[in-house]
Scaffold this active site. Structure first.
Site, PDB file in Angstrom:
ATOM      1  N   ARG A 224      -4.973  39.108 -40.284  1.00  0.00           N
ATOM      2  CA  ARG A 224      -5.833  38.565 -39.235  1.00  0.00           C
ATOM      3  C   ARG A 224      -5.326  39.072 -37.897  1.00  0.00           C
ATOM      4  NH1 ARG A 224      -9.189  37.631 -42.480  1.00  0.00           N
ATOM      5  NH2 ARG A 224      -9.858  35.604 -43.279  1.00  0.00           N
ATOM      6  N   HIS A 272     -13.220  45.026 -39.074  1.00  0.00           N
ATOM      7  CA  HIS A 272     -13.044  43.942 -40.055  1.00  0.00           C
ATOM      8  C   HIS A 272     -13.904  44.204 -41.299  1.00  0.00           C
ATOM      9  CE1 HIS A 272     -11.873  39.426 -40.535  1.00  0.00           C
ATOM     10  NE2 HIS A 272     -11.961  40.025 -41.717  1.00  0.00           N
TER      11      HIS A 272
END
Ligand code: NAP
Length: 309
Positions: A224, A272
Site C-alpha cells: 500500500r 494500482h
C-alpha cells in the site's frame, strides 16, 4: 438475502452479472440505491464511505473486494462485532506474483538503463549479474508474498520472506520480527513490499530501512502507498543508495499530476493494477463465504481487526 455492493473501481454491472449467474438467492443492491438499509445483511465493498457500514443496522458480514482490508478498518464508525472476510483468490494471487516477477526482472535486467540508452541511441552493454547472485527479500510472506516468492525462485533468485510470526516455508529462508527485519534487509538487493497496511507496517519503507539494504538495492512496492515514506525515496535514489523503484500503490491515488514520482528517471509507476479483482473468479469465493456464514460453518480468511489484517 440483501447484499450491498459499493466500490468506486469495480464494475457493479459485472459483479451483479456474475453473482446472479451463480445464485438467485441474493438481492443485490447497488450503492446508492440501497433501498431499506435494515434489509441489508451482507456488504461487498471496496473503500466504503466512512459511516456507510454503520448505517446498516442488520449487517451480518462484511466482504472485502480486495485482499487488503485497510480500506474497511480505517472507517472510524466501523460497526464492532461484524466479521470481516478478505478476498483470497488464487487467480488474484497469481496476477500479483506475475507483477512482482515482471518488476523484479526489469530491475534485475536494468530495464530503466536500457530504455534511457535507447532514447539516446546508445548501444552499450552493461555488466549483468546472474539471478542466483541477486537476493530478493519479500516483506509480507503470506498468500501473495509466497506466491511471488515461488515465481521468483523458479527464475533462479534466492528469495527470503519476512512476517510477523516465524513461519517455516519449505524452500525459503524466513525471518520474523524487528531483528529478522534487519537480517532480511541486509541481504536483499531487491526488496518487495507485500505487507498489509497496519499501524505496525505504516512507513516501513523509510530512510532508516533503505540505509540497511546493500548499496544500490532496488524496491518494489505492491503493498500500500502508506508503507512508503514518500519524501525518503527520491533522496535515496538521487544519492544512489537505492538504484530504482517500481511503485504500484501511493498515499494518494490517483497519483496527483504534479507528483515528482511521475517523472523521476529511476521510478516506474503503475496505477494500482498489480492485482485487479476479477468478478469471474472472485464471485464464487464471495458466495462461498456467504454460504459458510449462513450454514454456521467457520469462515475462511476472516480478518483479525486487532492485528489489522
Ligand atoms: N497492489 C495491488 O494491486 C494489491 C492487490 C492485492 C493485495 N495487495 C496488498 O498485499 C497485501 C498482502 O496480501 P496477502 O493476501 O498476502 O496477505 P496475508 O496472506 O494476510 O499476508 C500478510 C503477510 O504480512 C505479514 N505481516 C503483517 N503484519 C506484519 C508486521 N507487523 N510485521 C511483519 N509482518 C507482518 C504477515 O505475517 P504472518 O505470516 O506472521 O501473519 C503475512 O506474512 C494486502 O494486504 C494488500 O495490502 C496489493
Amino acid at each position: 438475502m440483501a447484499l450491498l455492493f459499493r466500490s468506486s473501481v469495480d464494475s457493479a454491472a459485472r459483479w451483479r452479472g456474475e453473482l446472479t449467474r451463480l445464485t438467485a438467492e441474493l438481492d443485490i443492491r447497488l450503492w446508492p440505491d440501497i433501498g431499506d438499509p435494515a434489509e441489508i445483511e451482507y456488504a461487498l465493498v471496496w473503500r466504503p464511505e466512512p459511516g456507510l457500514l454503520a448505517s446498516l443496522p442488520n449487517l451480518k458480514l462484511i466482504l472485502s473486494l480486495g485482499a487488503g482490508v485497510d480500506h474497511i478498518l480505517c472507517d472510524p464508525h466501523l460497526p464492532g462485532g461484524v466479521p470481516i472476510v478478505r478476498l483470497v483468490d488464487p487467480y488474484l494471487n497469481d496476477a500479483m506474483g506475475e507483477y512482482v516477477a515482471l518488476q523484479v526482472l526489469r530491475l534485475h535486467r536494468q530495464d530503466l538503463d536500457y530504455l534511457a540508452q535507447q532514447r539516446s541511441g546508445i548501444w552499450r552493454e552493461l555488466p549483468q549479474k546472474n539471478a542466483c547472485d541477486r537476493p530478493v527479500g519479500i516483506l509480507g510472506f503470506g498468500e501473495i508474498g509466497q506466491n511471488a516468492g515461488r515465481k521468483l525462485a523458479a527464475l533462479g533468485f534466492p528469495v527470503a520472506g519476512w512476517g510477523r510470526r516465524r513461519r517455516t516455508v519449505s524452500g525459503f529462508q524466513t525471518y520474523a520480527g524487528p531483528e529478522g527485519l534487519c537480517q532480511l534487509l541486509r541481504r536483499s538487493e531487491i526488496l518487495v513490499c507485500l505487507l498489509p497496511l497496519t499501524p505496525d507496517t505504516e512507513g516501513i519503507l523509510c530512510a532508516r530501512n533503505f540505509a540497511a539494504l546493500p548499496p544500490g538495492a532496488s524496491l518494489v512496492n505492491v503493498g500500500r502507498g502508506g508503507h512508503l515514506v514518500e519524501e525518503d525515496l527520491i533522496p535515496a535514489l538521487d544519492r544512489g543508495q537505492l538504484s530504482a523503484a517500481a511503485l504500484d500503490v501511493f498515499r494518494e491515488e490517483p497519483l496527483p499530476p504534479g507528483h515528482p514520482f511521475w517523472r523521476h528517471p529511476r521510478i516506474l509507476v503503475t496505477p494500482h493494477i498489480a492485482g485487479i479483482t476479477n468478478p469471474k473468479t472472485a464471485a464464487p469465493i464471495i458466495l462461498d463465504s456467504i454460504r459458510r456464514f449462513e450454514a454456521g460453518r467457520p469462515l475462511l480468511n476472516e480478518v483479525d481487526p486487532a492485528q489489522g489484517y
